[in-house]
Design a protein around this motif. Structure first.
Motif, short mmCIF file in Angstrom:
data_model
loop_
_atom_site.label_atom_id
_atom_site.label_comp_id
_atom_site.label_asym_id
_atom_site.label_seq_id
_atom_site.Cartn_x
_atom_site.Cartn_y
_atom_site.Cartn_z
N LEU A 1 0.87 -1.19 0.00
CA LEU A 1 0.00 0.00 0.00
C LEU A 1 0.90 1.23 0.00
CD1 LEU A 1 -2.68 1.61 0.47
CD2 LEU A 1 -2.30 1.26 2.92
N CYS B 1 -5.09 -2.92 5.85
CA CYS B 1 -3.87 -3.74 5.70
C CYS B 1 -4.15 -5.19 6.10
CB CYS B 1 -2.74 -3.18 6.55
SG CYS B 1 -2.13 -1.62 5.93
N VAL C 1 3.81 -1.00 3.84
CA VAL C 1 3.18 0.29 3.57
C VAL C 1 4.30 1.29 3.28
CG1 VAL C 1 1.75 2.15 4.52
CG2 VAL C 1 1.20 -0.24 5.06
N VAL D 1 6.47 -0.87 7.68
CA VAL D 1 6.30 0.46 7.10
C VAL D 1 7.64 0.99 6.61
CG1 VAL D 1 5.46 2.81 7.51
CG2 VAL D 1 4.47 0.91 8.79
#
Ligand code: AMP
Ligand code: GLY
Length: 426
Positions: free
Chosen positions: A4, A58, A66, A89
């Motif tokens: 994402l 998620c 991410v 992340v």
């Protein structure tokens, strides 16, 4: 892996475009995305300010990584919140993001670790700022202490201008809470360069050098914008200067972070002014630059998803990036009136023709209205061309720019001028 990407600018389109080329990437989402990211990813409407919504998405979509584009999300701790849920992340924590979200924090950090930067004073009282400004020589720089989308920096040629900027921020509260404190800073003259590194907190992978054009008008004049164009490499960053930047700025910053017990992983962007007294830091950004990313990412030959994942996992020691030697230029097409007030909803034509020139078109503020693509922001499109040298790259880019049209379209016609051999400013 499933990824994402958070953001909606030209930077995020370039990131999605590059990630899509990786054989490791399965599902790719972008939130909110724009009229260009939907060619590479699925645009999804998540309220990214609501971290539980991001976490829910998620989990549902089995997101492995991410990638956070904009500073605003990092500054409110999206990394910390997602990592608590075991979501990886690419992007630093709340604490590390203060290098960008608080100019006061950044300045004090640089002071503590002897990292060269412009001399400065901090004010929260307008009268005291006014008194100080009247006592020093011009030009001088007035900055809002927090995030202001690249627009909270005023380079004042006269004391009146500087006082009026301080008044806008401290009294008229033009930037709200982000301007309740200001920095009045020594003006540095020289040529700018952007140095970005990927890091896991210990290891460093420097990215190709680049330079952006922040001012709205040709000749680097007029108000600051989010960035009107960029090029990579930046010829001013020769081997000697690069080594000096690493020794006096990049490594001391990483050591400073370690000493301050601040973990850093992601990309760290050093905005540098190359002065007659050596390179000095203008600013840190804790994310990829926009539009620098649009000229850096196309030069990457390696698997981008793999390196970003390694950084998110906290170990890039086994990773390397190999580079395309071509030179790249990006010209930003903006709406009439930007960086001030502008209209949106203008129909854009010629994107396909520009692509036929083998230019890359990274969207920023675009959207769809039926089958038509329309403007949806201040910076609308990024046209990216390449060449064997900067001159070829500039020609290639502007040839493609000429194919595109929308009502009120404005762009700078001199992107890359400082890099041209004849005009190199020493
Ligand atoms: P900043 O957001 O602090 O990087 O500032 C945005 C832009 O303003 C920089 O990229 C420079 O072009 C300019 N600028 C900022 N600080 C200074 C300074 N001390 N001297 C000269 N120009 C500056
Ligand atoms: N191009 C400058 C920035 O991304 O802040």
């Amino acid at each position: 892996m499933n990824i994402l990407v958070i953001g909606s600018g030209g930077r995020e389109h370039a990131i999605c475009w590059k990630l899509r080329q990786s054989s490791k990437v399965k599902d790719l989402y972008c939130s909110p995305g724009n009229g260009g990211t939907l060619k590479e990813a699925v645009n999804v409407e998540i309220n990214v300010k609501n971290h539980s919504e991001v976490i829910k998405f998620c989990h549902e979509k089995k997101i492995d990584l991410v990638v956070v584009g904009p500073e605003a999300s990092l500054a409110v701790g999206i990394t910390d919140d997602l990592e608590k849920e075991n979501i990886k992340v690419f992007g630093p924590s709340y604490s590390a993001s203060r290098l960008e979200s608080s100019k006061v924090f950044a300045k004090e950090f640089m002071g503590r670790y002897n990292i060269p930067t412009a001399g400065f004073r901090i004010f929260d009282d307008f009268q005291k700022a006014e008194e100080y400004i009247k006592s020093v020589s011009m030009p001088i720089v007035v900055k809002a202490y927090g995030l202001a989308a690249g627009k909270g920096v005023i380079i004042a040629e006269t004391a009146e201008e500087a006082i009026s900027a301080a008044e806008d921020m401290l009294v008229k509260k033009m930037f709200g809470a982000q301007g309740q404190r200001i920095i009045v800073e020594e003006y540095l003259s020289g040529e700018e360069a952007s140095i970005l590194i990927l890091t896991d907190g210990t290891n460093i992978i420097p990215l190709a050098s680049s330079q952006d054009h922040k001012r709205i008008n040709e000749g680097d004049k007029g108000p600051n914008t989010g960035g009107m164009g960029a090029y990579s490499p930046a010829p001013i960053v020769n081997k000697e200067l690069f080594d000096e930047i690493m020794d006096t700025i990049v490594r001391p910053t990483m050591e400073g972070l370690k000493n301050s017990k601040i973990e850093y992983k992601g990309v760290l962007y050093f905005g540098i002014m190359v002065t007659s007294k050596g390179p000095k830091v203008l600013e840190y950004n804790v994310r990829f630059g926009d539009p620098e990313t649009q000229v850096i990412v196309p030069r990457i030959r390696s698997d981008f998803a793999e390196v970003l994942m390694a950084a998110a996992e906290g170990d890039i020691s086994a990773k390397k990036i190999t580079w395309d030697d071509s030179e790249y230029v990006c010209v930003v097409l903006a709406s009439e009136g930007y960086p001030g007030k502008y209209e949106t909803g203008k129909v854009i034509s010629g994107i396909k023709d520009a692509e036929k020139q083998k230019a890359l078109i990274f969207h920023a503020g675009t959207s769809f209205s039926g089958t038509e693509i329309i403007s949806f922001g201040g910076r609308v499109l990024n046209v990216v061309g390449k060449g064997r040298n900067i001159k070829d790259a500039i020609e290639h880019t502007y040839k493609a720019v000429k194919k595109i049209y929308f009502d009120g379209m404005q762009y700078r016609k001199d992107i890359g001028f400082r890099a041209l051999p004849k005009k190199r400013i020493k």
